[in-house]
Write a protein that holds these residues in place. Sequence first.
Motif: not given
Length: 807
Positions: A26-36, A1-10
Amino acid sequence: MKRKQLVLIGNGMAGVRCIEEILKIDRDLFEITIFGSEPYPNYNRILLSTVLQGDTSIDDITMNDWEWYEKNNIHLFVGETVVKIDKEQQLVFTDKGRVAEYDELIIATGSKPFILPIPGSDKQGVTAFRDIKDCEMLMEYAKKYKKAVVIGGGLLGLEAARGLLNLGMEVNVVHIWEHLMERQLDPTASKLLQREMEKQGMKFLLQKETAEIIGDDRVEGLRFKDGTEIAADLVVMAVGIRPNVELARQSGIAVNRGIIVNDYLETSVPHIYAVGECAEHRGIVYGLVAPLYEQGKVLAEKLCGIKGRTYTGSVVSTQLKVSGVDVFSAGEFMDQEGTSSIKVYDEFRGIYKKVVIRDEKMIGAVLFGDTSDGRKLLDMIQKNENISESFQVSFFRPSSNQSNKSMTAEMADNEVVCGCNGVTKGTICKAIVEKGLKTVEQVRDCTNASRSCGGCKGLVAELLEYTIGEEFDRSVEKETICSCTTLSREEVIEEIKSKNLKYVKEVMNVLGWKNEEGCSKCRPALNYYLSMLYPTEYQDEYESRFVNERLHANIQADGTYSVVPRMYGGVTTAEQLRKIADVAEKYNVPMIKLTGGQRIDLLGIKKEDLPKVWAELDMPSGYAYAKALRTVKTCVGKQFCRFGTQDSTQLGIDLEKKLERLNTPHKVKMAVSACPRNCAESGIKDVGIVGVDGGWEIYVGGNGGTHLRAGDLLCTVQTEEEVIEITGAFLQYYRESANYLERTSKWVERVGLERIREVIFDVDNRKQLLVRLEEALVAAKDPWKEIVENKEIQEKLFRDLKVPVNH
Ligand SMILES: Cc1cc2nc3c(=O)[nH]c(=O)nc-3n(C[C@H](O)[C@H](O)[C@H](O)COP(=O)(O)OP(=O)(O)OC[C@H]3O[C@@H](n4cnc5c(N)ncnc54)[C@H](O)[C@@H]3O)c2cc1C
Ligand SMILES: NC(=O)c1ccc[n+]([C@@H]2O[C@H](COP(=O)([O-])OP(=O)(O)OC[C@H]3O[C@@H](n4cnc5c(N)ncnc54)[C@H](O)[C@@H]3O)[C@@H](O)[C@H]2O)c1
Ligand code: SF4
Ligand code: FES
């Protein structure tokens, strides 16, 4: 299943904590991207104060290193700022031209320091104190410049000011109100705080509003609205923060002071959430990590589909991170209509406690000087508990000398140990047992306790000891001398001995100090350790000493000095009094005062007059300024008192004559009373002697200062010779094993009375301790006499020395 995209700003404290909570669920729920925007991995902003104060280094404040992001498959983009959110397309755009899609978006952009909009605030040398860049800049400035002004007497301003003092700067704090930290303290606590900070060398300009920062390109000073001015090479603005909301506002998200969120941390736009200092919840924007972490936890559960928990707001508590100052504040601490309060104020010991009550429930508290009840009070406020009669009785009782062991045993399982991270005693003890934890670091990694401000580290260590007993090795908990080195006191001393190092600079060079000049923490400490190890050969480096010890007199608020000649056992003669009176008249001494240690203090002497005053007094230095034996206070004893069975005065004189000039890790005060009525207050001295039937009791580790502690009975002996011998051995063991600036009260608690007894009651050990003590005593010279007789030292000390390097 394709993971949902989670983006964090900060990539800051609140946002990344929320990600950690998500990964836990849950380690596998999201594909995580962080911008700082900042060019570092996630770091502990709180500890910047500690870095500036020299207690840790920037390298040590990373919370999640690069590897952590990699291990958790997080796409991290640092030094990259999100400049636009397209809420319809669910995209974010960065200043580097990157575009990222999101299914869920968290905004955790924190705050910006508020810069006063006054002329000159853009000059070189004017800065905020918010991030690593600011901190590094302040440390660089302190190497080149002397005069710092901090605008703002709140938590940040005072912690910054303490750091700049440690870096050798002269520091003035400008505050707009009459009382410091008015958002956390009532006027009484605030005045006590001011007094304590002044003792540490900080100066205050209260009720001053800055109109302009003056100078050409660089700052040269401040002009106030009342027309007065002050010189400055560096100005730190610490006048509060403003939530970082521009990005949200421009993207059409509802914003008030902060980004408006509901009890699930949802903003006005679907799939966009906000946590941390940028969020406004029920009209409140928080500026401390405890509530922000609570928000992060609730949001993590929400995003992972766990239903139920909501964020309903927090009661916050604060503590100032300045060593030697214990302040605590929580809830609604000011008296208002409809509230009453219970207050305990011990002016002598500098202790103030206040709780505010409404409808029989505690709603706020302020503590100064003794904050040991802080956690318990916060718990009661948070639980909205009724004030019971037993609470009222215990509140008035001075904090006991209850050992830390019994304190931790008595704590309830649901009592919070780590306020920043909301971790209870129960959680910590369970983790220790179930996961076999052995160190504070392991407890931190497993439970988060002690991971933020670090204020609860001591208590976590106590809990480890309480739970696993002897298996807990305190020595593993390495404490370095300061952030210039990774070595502990014991390691440095071992290296000095094995490599035969003889000078402060040599120690720093050979042992690879990070900062080649050292800092105001390690320089005096190394100077002490070298003098303790080589009493006969070591040449005291006066540059490494604090100003009072360098000038052998106590600097006063107005820049004059106080002079206290030695009077053995507090006994004087007509001849001495005549000399003191003559000197006082000749040098226009504005005040002559009796000290608490039964000596005479000549206050208000000009620096240039000090050598003349010492010469004309022709009395030994009373060491009232030194980390050394100060005074031996005595009661009248059997010569005149009808209760006295022993000659306390003579024993006091003998002890003082024997041990005067002995330099020690911190000041040492002694007293001799001839019976248990204890008129000389022997119970609260570093060493207190009390006459009893057939002998003397020796108490150790007492303290009458801010941290009141009754001495522990070390032993009972029969003769005066034994008193002198045991006292000597005790002090020599203290000299050899205490950390520099550790009072006997703390040392006795750390090392333990049993261990001290083991060492000094072993006959061979005691003999050796006494031999080393004699060596140190023989080498000690009277500093006043030495300076009076040596023109070269006089020149150096009283002409060359322009500005005191540190207080
Ligand atoms: C010196 C100091 C000492 C402190 N001491 C304490 C203390 O003892 N106890 C306590 O509880 N609190 C303390 N605080 C406050 C605490 O540090 C903050 O409450 C906490 O860091 C706030 O976390 P946050 O994630 O909301 O914001 P931050 O930690 O500020 O993180 C926000 C991050 O977002 C980045 N950012 C902003 N906009 C963008 C964008 N558009 N794109 C990408 N990145 C962006 C910022 O650069 C920043 O790195 C202290 C603060 C300071 C400065
Ligand atoms: N130990 C801690 O918990 C700790 C330490 C540092 C920072 N922080 C947090 O960091 C944030 C920033 O701290 P802060 O101290 O800047 O904020 P603050 O708002 O708590 O305090 C700012 C202080 O500056 C004063 N001030 C305002 N205008 C002024 C002016 N023109 N001249 C002089 N004084 C003026 C205010 O009266 C106030 O006391 C806060 O959220 C604080 O809670 C916490
Ligand atoms: S301590 Fe005892 S002996 Fe000494 S002055 Fe007081 S009552 Fe007299
Ligand atoms: S209380 Fe701050 S880290 Fe535990």
